[in-house]
Design an enzyme around this catalytic site. Structure first.
Site, PDB file in Angstrom:
ATOM      1  N   ARG A  52       0.868  -1.170   0.000  1.00  0.00           N
ATOM      2  CA  ARG A  52       0.000   0.000   0.000  1.00  0.00           C
ATOM      3  C   ARG A  52       0.900   1.213   0.000  1.00  0.00           C
ATOM      4  NH1 ARG A  52       2.670   1.840   3.637  1.00  0.00           N
ATOM      5  NH2 ARG A  52       1.207   3.573   3.690  1.00  0.00           N
ATOM      6  N   GLY A  53       0.226   2.357  -0.202  1.00  0.00           N
ATOM      7  CA  GLY A  53       1.002   3.588  -0.364  1.00  0.00           C
ATOM      8  C   GLY A  53       1.017   3.948  -1.834  1.00  0.00           C
ATOM      9  N   ARG A  95      -7.672  -0.575  -6.560  1.00  0.00           N
ATOM     10  CA  ARG A  95      -7.967   0.494  -5.593  1.00  0.00           C
ATOM     11  C   ARG A  95      -8.163   1.781  -6.378  1.00  0.00           C
ATOM     12  NH1 ARG A  95      -4.223   1.010  -0.361  1.00  0.00           N
ATOM     13  NH2 ARG A  95      -6.092   2.017   0.508  1.00  0.00           N
ATOM     14  N   ASP A 241      -2.355  10.730  -1.903  1.00  0.00           N
ATOM     15  CA  ASP A 241      -2.684   9.697  -2.884  1.00  0.00           C
ATOM     16  C   ASP A 241      -3.152  10.289  -4.197  1.00  0.00           C
ATOM     17  OD1 ASP A 241      -3.117   8.590  -0.026  1.00  0.00           O
ATOM     18  OD2 ASP A 241      -2.833   6.836  -1.299  1.00  0.00           O
ATOM     19  N   ASN A 251      -5.705  12.204   0.989  1.00  0.00           N
ATOM     20  CA  ASN A 251      -4.751  11.427   1.765  1.00  0.00           C
ATOM     21  C   ASN A 251      -5.511  10.593   2.784  1.00  0.00           C
ATOM     22  OD1 ASN A 251      -1.883  10.864   2.187  1.00  0.00           O
ATOM     23  ND2 ASN A 251      -2.194  11.749   4.212  1.00  0.00           N
ATOM     24  N   LYS A 252      -4.745   9.754   3.534  1.00  0.00           N
ATOM     25  CA  LYS A 252      -5.372   8.878   4.502  1.00  0.00           C
ATOM     26  C   LYS A 252      -6.390   9.606   5.378  1.00  0.00           C
ATOM     27  CE  LYS A 252      -5.007   5.522   4.663  1.00  0.00           C
ATOM     28  NZ  LYS A 252      -5.965   4.656   3.935  1.00  0.00           N
TER      29      LYS A 252
HETATM   30  C1  LIG Z   1       3.561   7.990   0.079  1.00  0.00           C
HETATM   31  S1  LIG Z   1       1.886   8.116  -0.169  1.00  0.00           S
HETATM   32  C2  LIG Z   1       1.287   7.008   1.014  1.00  0.00           C
HETATM   33  C3  LIG Z   1      -0.176   7.254   1.270  1.00  0.00           C
HETATM   34  O1  LIG Z   1      -0.902   6.037   1.081  1.00  0.00           O
HETATM   35  C4  LIG Z   1      -1.554   5.753   2.303  1.00  0.00           C
HETATM   36  O2  LIG Z   1      -2.773   5.115   2.101  1.00  0.00           O
HETATM   37  P1  LIG Z   1      -2.826   3.510   2.160  1.00  0.00           P
HETATM   38  O3  LIG Z   1      -1.965   3.080   3.307  1.00  0.00           O
HETATM   39  O4  LIG Z   1      -4.304   3.210   2.369  1.00  0.00           O
HETATM   40  O5  LIG Z   1      -2.327   3.039   0.808  1.00  0.00           O
HETATM   41  C5  LIG Z   1      -1.740   7.103   2.929  1.00  0.00           C
HETATM   42  O6  LIG Z   1      -2.759   7.845   2.325  1.00  0.00           O
HETATM   43  C6  LIG Z   1      -0.386   7.700   2.687  1.00  0.00           C
HETATM   44  O7  LIG Z   1      -0.297   9.067   2.829  1.00  0.00           O
END
Ligand SMILES: CSC[C@H]1O[C@H](OP(=O)(O)O)[C@H](O)[C@@H]1O
Length: 351
Positions: A52-53, A95, A241, A251-252
């Site tokens: 993820r990320g 996603r 994101d 973002n998260k």
């Molecule tokens: C370096 S951007 C990472 C970004 O992705 C995370 O979401 P997820 O863990 O659900 O993929 C989160 O929004 C982070 O800021």
């Protein structure tokens, strides 16, 4: 304790023949790599948050296109392009929010278009995927230095979710800024909120910072307001994101609340993201699709229900922070500071 540091933590690896993903669902207690040789397995891994990320998802998708091409070429050397379509759709459907996924698929598609029908596409596509991976790491290191230069007051910083080597091709975005700032003596201690419900902060960011020897203190998201009111942090530094053309940033979940708190308490707010996270087709944050994830992520902890039986859950995985609450957007191509965020299109549209 393992001896991983940002130089050695690799969320995504190409083994020479297969894609290898560090299963982030098991961190910090287990470091297990899953090897896969199909694009559909990679799509499942993205959906299930093995990886993820936003940037890491893009790098994974790029390597998954290589796997799709290998399978399609082996099945039908005349119709391999059409044969790849189901795998490419599975990746695109994995996603919805991180635009890096779609950017990577589009870039790999451009390479595909330039290939002859009667040539094995795998070598050229693998070379492009490896370029995408290396460009992400190189860009993160430059972005880290650009963001670190903004941290002038020596105060601690607060970060949200995980934006380090585990969320990218390596080094990190917001956590890359923090790594560079720590190396330059601009930051001495980091606050990281746990980031419910998936606990990217408690499980991933804390793990990365401990491996690097960077002092980190975790907090519940609910404690962020008091942290800022007590003047303990000078900046909130987060990733993204998807950033819309006007500077609104997805973002998260929980990021928007931190931005409101930061503005109320006079704390600066930085978004650090590569230009592969900027979506010029999205005019504002209203155009960014927000992923809704399963209720069980909120109702359960480590697979055991903690919520009262009968209760339901609302689980948006992201929220949108309006540009006016962002003091600086830091990318590998440069920094845009408020109120210039609306000039994003001019600054970053050029390739
Ligand atoms: C370096 S951007 C990472 C970004 O992705 C995370 O979401 P997820 O863990 O659900 O993929 C989160 O929004 C982070 O800021």
């Amino acid at each position: 304790m393992s001896t991983h540091t940002h130089d050695s933590i690799r969320a995504v690896q190409w083994t020479g023949t297969q894609l290898s993903l560090l299963d982030q669902r098991l961190l910090p207690h287990e470091s297990v790599y899953l090897e896969m040789d199909t694009a559909t397995a990679a799509a499942d891994a993205i959906r299930d948050m093995v990886v993820r990320g936003a940037p890491a998802i893009g790098v994974t998708a790029a390597y998954a296109v290589v796997l799709a091409a290998r399978r399609a070429w082996a099945a039908d050397q005349r119709g391999w392009r059409a044969g790849m379509a189901p795998d490419l759709k599975a990746l695109a459907d994995s996603r919805p929010t991180a635009v890096n996924l779609f950017w990577a698929l589009a870039r790999m598609g451009q390479v595909m278009e330039g290939l002859p029908d009667d040539q094995d596409p795998e070598p050229a596509l693998l070379a492009e995927a490896e370029r995408i991976h290396q460009e992400d790491v190189d860009g993160n290191r430059h972005m880290g230095d650009l963001g670190a230069a903004l941290l002038q007051d020596g105060r601690d910083v607060l970060t949200h979710c995980n934006t380090g080597s585990l969320a990218t091709g390596g080094y990190g975005t917001a956590l890359g800024v923090i790594r560079s700032a720590y190396a330059q003596g601009r930051v001495k201690h980091v606050y990281a909120d746990e980031t419910r419900p998936w606990l990217q902060g408690a499980r991933l960011t804390a793990w990365e910072l401990v491996q690097d020897g960077i002092p980190v203190s975790l907090l519940c998201e609910g404690a962020a307001a008091s942290l800022m009111r007590e003047g303990r942090v000078g900046w909130v530094i987060v990733g993204s994101d998807r950033i819309a053309a006007n500077g609104d940033a997805a973002n998260k979940i929980g990021t928007y609340g931190l931005a409101v708190l930061a503005r109320h308490h006079g704390v600066k707010f930085m978004v650090a993201a590569p230009t592969t996270t900027i979506d010029m087709e999205a005019a504002t944050g209203a155009d960014i699709p927000i992923e809704q994830r399963g209720q069980e992520e909120v109702l359960e902890l480590a697979g055991r229900r903690v919520a009262a039986p009968g209760a339901n859950a609302w689980n948006p995985a992201f929220d949108v922070t309006p540009a006016e609450l962002i003091d600086a957007i830091v990318t590998e191509r440069g920094v845009v500071e408020n109120p210039d965020l609306q000039k994003m299109k001019a600054l970053f549209a050029a390739d």
